[in-house]
Design a protein around this motif. Structure first.
Motif, PDB file in Angstrom:
ATOM      1  N   VAL A 176       5.067   4.999  -5.573  1.00  0.00           N
ATOM      2  CA  VAL A 176       5.257   6.026  -6.600  1.00  0.00           C
ATOM      3  C   VAL A 176       6.753   6.325  -6.769  1.00  0.00           C
ATOM      4  CG1 VAL A 176       4.682   8.380  -7.299  1.00  0.00           C
ATOM      5  CG2 VAL A 176       2.989   6.994  -6.084  1.00  0.00           C
ATOM      6  N   ASP A 177       7.493   6.387  -5.667  1.00  0.00           N
ATOM      7  CA  ASP A 177       8.937   6.633  -5.751  1.00  0.00           C
ATOM      8  C   ASP A 177       9.640   5.523  -6.524  1.00  0.00           C
ATOM      9  OD1 ASP A 177       8.683   8.946  -4.220  1.00  0.00           O
ATOM     10  OD2 ASP A 177       8.980   7.869  -2.336  1.00  0.00           O
ATOM     11  N   LEU A 178       9.241   4.279  -6.268  1.00  0.00           N
ATOM     12  CA  LEU A 178       9.866   3.147  -6.957  1.00  0.00           C
ATOM     13  C   LEU A 178       9.540   3.155  -8.446  1.00  0.00           C
ATOM     14  CD1 LEU A 178       9.199   0.496  -4.199  1.00  0.00           C
ATOM     15  CD2 LEU A 178      11.451   1.259  -4.954  1.00  0.00           C
ATOM     16  N   VAL A 179       8.304   3.524  -8.790  1.00  0.00           N
ATOM     17  CA  VAL A 179       7.946   3.644 -10.206  1.00  0.00           C
ATOM     18  C   VAL A 179       8.764   4.749 -10.867  1.00  0.00           C
ATOM     19  CG1 VAL A 179       6.099   4.283 -11.816  1.00  0.00           C
ATOM     20  CG2 VAL A 179       5.628   2.696  -9.934  1.00  0.00           C
ATOM     21  N   ALA A 180       8.938   5.877 -10.158  1.00  0.00           N
ATOM     22  CA  ALA A 180       9.730   6.981 -10.700  1.00  0.00           C
ATOM     23  C   ALA A 180      11.155   6.528 -10.994  1.00  0.00           C
ATOM     24  CB  ALA A 180       9.731   8.154  -9.725  1.00  0.00           C
ATOM     25  N   ASP A 181      11.727   5.737 -10.093  1.00  0.00           N
ATOM     26  CA  ASP A 181      13.090   5.241 -10.304  1.00  0.00           C
ATOM     27  C   ASP A 181      13.161   4.334 -11.530  1.00  0.00           C
ATOM     28  OD1 ASP A 181      13.947   6.607  -8.081  1.00  0.00           O
ATOM     29  OD2 ASP A 181      13.855   4.872  -6.737  1.00  0.00           O
ATOM     30  N   VAL A 182      12.169   3.458 -11.675  1.00  0.00           N
ATOM     31  CA  VAL A 182      12.180   2.488 -12.771  1.00  0.00           C
ATOM     32  C   VAL A 182      12.033   3.190 -14.124  1.00  0.00           C
ATOM     33  CG1 VAL A 182      10.862   0.630 -13.851  1.00  0.00           C
ATOM     34  CG2 VAL A 182      11.413   0.502 -11.421  1.00  0.00           C
ATOM     35  N   PHE A 319       7.080  -4.281 -15.470  1.00  0.00           N
ATOM     36  CA  PHE A 319       7.445  -4.175 -14.055  1.00  0.00           C
ATOM     37  C   PHE A 319       6.204  -4.293 -13.181  1.00  0.00           C
ATOM     38  CE2 PHE A 319       7.994  -1.277 -10.351  1.00  0.00           C
ATOM     39  CZ  PHE A 319       9.091  -1.866  -9.744  1.00  0.00           C
ATOM     40  N   PHE A 320       6.354  -4.897 -12.000  1.00  0.00           N
ATOM     41  CA  PHE A 320       5.258  -4.917 -11.045  1.00  0.00           C
ATOM     42  C   PHE A 320       5.764  -4.542  -9.654  1.00  0.00           C
ATOM     43  CE2 PHE A 320       6.896  -9.231 -10.345  1.00  0.00           C
ATOM     44  CZ  PHE A 320       6.841  -9.348  -8.956  1.00  0.00           C
ATOM     45  N   ILE A 321       4.859  -3.971  -8.853  1.00  0.00           N
ATOM     46  CA  ILE A 321       5.140  -3.719  -7.443  1.00  0.00           C
ATOM     47  C   ILE A 321       3.849  -3.868  -6.665  1.00  0.00           C
ATOM     48  CG2 ILE A 321       4.986  -1.223  -7.867  1.00  0.00           C
ATOM     49  CD1 ILE A 321       6.828  -0.898  -5.380  1.00  0.00           C
ATOM     50  N   PHE A 322       3.884  -4.738  -5.663  1.00  0.00           N
ATOM     51  CA  PHE A 322       2.720  -4.994  -4.825  1.00  0.00           C
ATOM     52  C   PHE A 322       3.073  -4.704  -3.374  1.00  0.00           C
ATOM     53  CE2 PHE A 322       2.038  -8.561  -8.094  1.00  0.00           C
ATOM     54  CZ  PHE A 322       1.401  -7.695  -8.977  1.00  0.00           C
ATOM     55  N   GLU A 323       2.151  -4.037  -2.682  1.00  0.00           N
ATOM     56  CA  GLU A 323       2.333  -3.817  -1.248  1.00  0.00           C
ATOM     57  C   GLU A 323       1.826  -5.035  -0.482  1.00  0.00           C
ATOM     58  OE1 GLU A 323       0.801  -0.724   2.207  1.00  0.00           O
ATOM     59  OE2 GLU A 323       1.290   0.064   0.213  1.00  0.00           O
ATOM     60  N   ASP A 349      12.417  -8.957  -5.904  1.00  0.00           N
ATOM     61  CA  ASP A 349      13.083  -8.527  -4.679  1.00  0.00           C
ATOM     62  C   ASP A 349      12.067  -7.935  -3.709  1.00  0.00           C
ATOM     63  OD1 ASP A 349      15.107  -8.072  -2.898  1.00  0.00           O
ATOM     64  OD2 ASP A 349      16.138  -6.541  -4.081  1.00  0.00           O
ATOM     65  N   MET A 350      12.494  -7.779  -2.455  1.00  0.00           N
ATOM     66  CA  MET A 350      11.707  -7.116  -1.431  1.00  0.00           C
ATOM     67  C   MET A 350      12.275  -5.721  -1.191  1.00  0.00           C
ATOM     68  SD  MET A 350      11.165 -10.181   1.381  1.00  0.00           S
ATOM     69  CE  MET A 350      12.939 -10.428   1.600  1.00  0.00           C
ATOM     70  N   VAL A 351      11.400  -4.767  -0.897  1.00  0.00           N
ATOM     71  CA  VAL A 351      11.814  -3.397  -0.629  1.00  0.00           C
ATOM     72  C   VAL A 351      11.180  -2.955   0.687  1.00  0.00           C
ATOM     73  CG1 VAL A 351      11.790  -1.008  -1.427  1.00  0.00           C
ATOM     74  CG2 VAL A 351      12.011  -2.866  -3.083  1.00  0.00           C
ATOM     75  N   SER A 352      11.974  -2.296   1.520  1.00  0.00           N
ATOM     76  CA  SER A 352      11.505  -1.867   2.847  1.00  0.00           C
ATOM     77  C   SER A 352      10.732  -0.556   2.767  1.00  0.00           C
ATOM     78  CB  SER A 352      12.688  -1.687   3.801  1.00  0.00           C
ATOM     79  OG  SER A 352      13.380  -2.895   3.982  1.00  0.00           O
ATOM     80  N   ASP A 353       9.816  -0.373   3.732  1.00  0.00           N
ATOM     81  CA  ASP A 353       9.112   0.893   3.849  1.00  0.00           C
ATOM     82  C   ASP A 353       9.882   1.842   4.766  1.00  0.00           C
ATOM     83  OD1 ASP A 353       8.634   0.076   6.455  1.00  0.00           O
ATOM     84  OD2 ASP A 353       6.507  -0.364   6.145  1.00  0.00           O
ATOM     85  N   ILE A 357      10.327  -2.095   7.416  1.00  0.00           N
ATOM     86  CA  ILE A 357       9.586  -3.350   7.202  1.00  0.00           C
ATOM     87  C   ILE A 357       9.635  -3.705   5.723  1.00  0.00           C
ATOM     88  CG2 ILE A 357       7.309  -4.427   7.339  1.00  0.00           C
ATOM     89  CD1 ILE A 357       6.687  -2.502   9.657  1.00  0.00           C
ATOM     90  N   GLN A 358       9.941  -4.971   5.441  1.00  0.00           N
ATOM     91  CA  GLN A 358       9.962  -5.446   4.050  1.00  0.00           C
ATOM     92  C   GLN A 358       8.535  -5.445   3.526  1.00  0.00           C
ATOM     93  OE1 GLN A 358      12.664  -6.065   2.381  1.00  0.00           O
ATOM     94  NE2 GLN A 358      14.273  -6.466   3.859  1.00  0.00           N
ATOM     95  N   ARG A 359       8.130  -4.337   2.966  1.00  0.00           N
ATOM     96  CA  ARG A 359       6.730  -4.065   2.658  1.00  0.00           C
ATOM     97  C   ARG A 359       6.333  -4.376   1.224  1.00  0.00           C
ATOM     98  NH1 ARG A 359       2.716  -3.559   5.917  1.00  0.00           N
ATOM     99  NH2 ARG A 359       3.962  -2.191   7.257  1.00  0.00           N
ATOM    100  N   PHE A 360       7.259  -4.249   0.282  1.00  0.00           N
ATOM    101  CA  PHE A 360       6.903  -4.301  -1.132  1.00  0.00           C
ATOM    102  C   PHE A 360       7.617  -5.428  -1.852  1.00  0.00           C
ATOM    103  CE2 PHE A 360       6.952   0.098   0.382  1.00  0.00           C
ATOM    104  CZ  PHE A 360       5.615   0.414   0.255  1.00  0.00           C
ATOM    105  N   LEU A 361       6.897  -6.044  -2.777  1.00  0.00           N
ATOM    106  CA  LEU A 361       7.486  -7.038  -3.678  1.00  0.00           C
ATOM    107  C   LEU A 361       7.567  -6.421  -5.062  1.00  0.00           C
ATOM    108  CD1 LEU A 361       8.374 -10.090  -3.758  1.00  0.00           C
ATOM    109  CD2 LEU A 361       6.147 -10.499  -4.849  1.00  0.00           C
ATOM    110  N   ILE A 362       8.747  -6.467  -5.661  1.00  0.00           N
ATOM    111  CA  ILE A 362       8.928  -5.916  -7.003  1.00  0.00           C
ATOM    112  C   ILE A 362       9.543  -6.970  -7.904  1.00  0.00           C
ATOM    113  CG2 ILE A 362       9.260  -3.592  -6.074  1.00  0.00           C
ATOM    114  CD1 ILE A 362      12.247  -3.883  -6.712  1.00  0.00           C
ATOM    115  N   GLY A 363       9.391  -6.772  -9.195  1.00  0.00           N
ATOM    116  CA  GLY A 363       9.979  -7.694 -10.149  1.00  0.00           C
ATOM    117  C   GLY A 363       9.644  -7.306 -11.576  1.00  0.00           C
ATOM    118  N   PHE A 364      10.230  -8.034 -12.521  1.00  0.00           N
ATOM    119  CA  PHE A 364      10.026  -7.764 -13.946  1.00  0.00           C
ATOM    120  C   PHE A 364       9.536  -9.038 -14.636  1.00  0.00           C
ATOM    121  CE2 PHE A 364      13.010  -4.598 -12.560  1.00  0.00           C
ATOM    122  CZ  PHE A 364      12.709  -3.456 -13.317  1.00  0.00           C
ATOM    123  N   ARG A 365       8.701  -8.844 -15.638  1.00  0.00           N
ATOM    124  CA  ARG A 365       8.280  -9.970 -16.487  1.00  0.00           C
ATOM    125  C   ARG A 365       9.484 -10.438 -17.278  1.00  0.00           C
ATOM    126  NH1 ARG A 365       6.737 -14.132 -18.228  1.00  0.00           N
ATOM    127  NH2 ARG A 365       4.774 -14.578 -19.319  1.00  0.00           N
TER     128      ARG A 365
END
Length: 369
Positions: A176-182, A319-323, A349-353, A357-365
């Motif tokens: 949710v925090d990452l979506v808020a930033d985007v 945008f996508f983000i998968f745990e 990119d990878m984002v840490s929790d 831990i590199q927990r999340f994968l994010i990216g753009f179409r």
């Protein structure tokens, strides 16, 4: 961290809320996997702290139960912790305190439980027999505390949960925090259509819906009708019926009518390798739904499926983000996107929790050229 429960009025109708399509240019009914009449009649378990205080007991009897429950918790010691990293007596005693707080209408009784006040009647949200059974289930069956009290504290929310629905984890809050930033930097994404795939309790959908407000929309999908009934309760409780739409079906299946028009996709899919399920905490492997945990042989079956679907479902710039289960899975997915889905995505990119831990994968179409 345990927060104080927030009082709220229960919605009068707890039936699963399935509303017409949120897309104003689409007037089709829900996809063929929409809820059947038997599923829409499912009633979620009402969290203990929201139940009316219809029961009563004397302070003396309540004290007897509490003493018994505390002895049972103390007898655990570090047994669960040593066997599977489960709760120790200290945590169980804190849970007992929270259970009492949720059960008693008048919290002033907590400081007055004594022999002198033994005959005073106390109003309860569960009868004493149920309280004995609840605590036996917690200790003897290792039933998760969240299922006992029917809720979980997540971000600034108190979400209904019950058996059959995955308990939302603290690390998932970062989505949710990452979506808020985007969306804070991109009005097109803020005002677009978002999808929460495998919504479970609806935690991500509710969190993102509160960020988007009336400017955006969310479709939340799940195959599990129990999860959808719980998600419906949660979105109604937070007044998001006009922002979030629930659809029953597997992953992208219920989204055919919005293919290529989705601004953002989020998901916390099953990512535990099948052989690792039995080694998890008893609270998890015995009670939480395997459907929400088991990601196949390597744990990546659904992650690959999500990547493939995102390539066709996201609009350009979406945008996508998968745990994921961690860095190894993230790196494997990045390699997959670079090779098998070359040219579909950018800024992956990878984002840490919270634990690093590199927990999340994010990216753009990829934008169309």
């Amino acid at each position: 961290m345990k927060l104080n429960f927030t009082r709220a009025c229960c919605p009068s109708n707890f039936s699963t809320f399935i509303k017409p399509s949120l897309c104003t240019n689409l007037h089709r009914p829900l996809y063929s996997s929409s809820l059947s009449s038997s599923h829409t009649s499912l009633k979620p378990q009402i969290p203990l702290f929201l139940r009316p205080p219809m029961h009563s007991a004397t302070v003396s009897d309540l004290q007897k139960w509490h003493d018994w429950a505390k002895r049972l918790a103390s007898s655990v010691g570090t047994t669960f912790l040593d066997s599977d990293n489960g709760p120790d007596s200290s945590l169980l005693c804190r849970e007992l305190k929270w259970l009492v707080e949720d059960t008693i209408e008048d919290h002033s009784v907590l400081s007055q439980m004594s022999i002198e006040n033994g005959k005073r009647s106390v109003r309860l949200r569960a009868c004493l027999e149920d309280l004995y059974n609840m605590w036996k289930q917690r200790i003897e069956e290792r039933k998760p505390f969240q299922y006992i009290v029917g809720c979980e504290h997540w971000r600034d929310l108190v979400l209904s949960v019950q058996e059959g629905v995955l308990i939302p984890r603290p690390e998932t809050e970062l989505i949710v925090d990452l979506v808020a930033d985007v969306v804070s930097e991109n009005e097109d994404l803020r005002e677009g259509l978002w999808a929460d795939l495998g919504t479970g309790s609806g935690a991500l959908a509710v969190g993102i819906g509160r960020i988007l407000g009336s400017r955006g929309m969310v479709i939340a999908t799940d195959l599990n009708p129990i999860a959808l009934s719980v998600a419906a309760f949660n979105l109604q409780r937070y007044g998001l019926q006009d922002i979030i739409e629930l659809r029953q079906g597997s992953w992208f299946q219920p989204l055919k009518d919005v293919e290529g028009n989705i601004a953002g996709i989020v998901s916390n899919p099953p990512y535990i390798p099948s052989d690792n399920i039995s080694g998890l905490q008893a609270e998890v492997c015995r009670h939480e739904p395997k459907l929400a945990l088991d990601g196949g042989l390597t744990g990546m079956d659904y992650l690959f499926h999500l990547c493939n679907g995102a390539a066709s479902m996201l609009k350009p710039g979406g945008f996508f983000i998968f745990e994921t289960n961690g860095e190894q899975q993230c790196k494997c997915l990045i390699k997959y996107l670079e090779n098998d889905l070359r040219g579909s995505f950018c800024n992956v990119d990878m984002v840490s929790d919270f634990a690093g831990i590199q927990r999340f994968l994010i990216g753009f179409r990829q934008q169309q050229t």
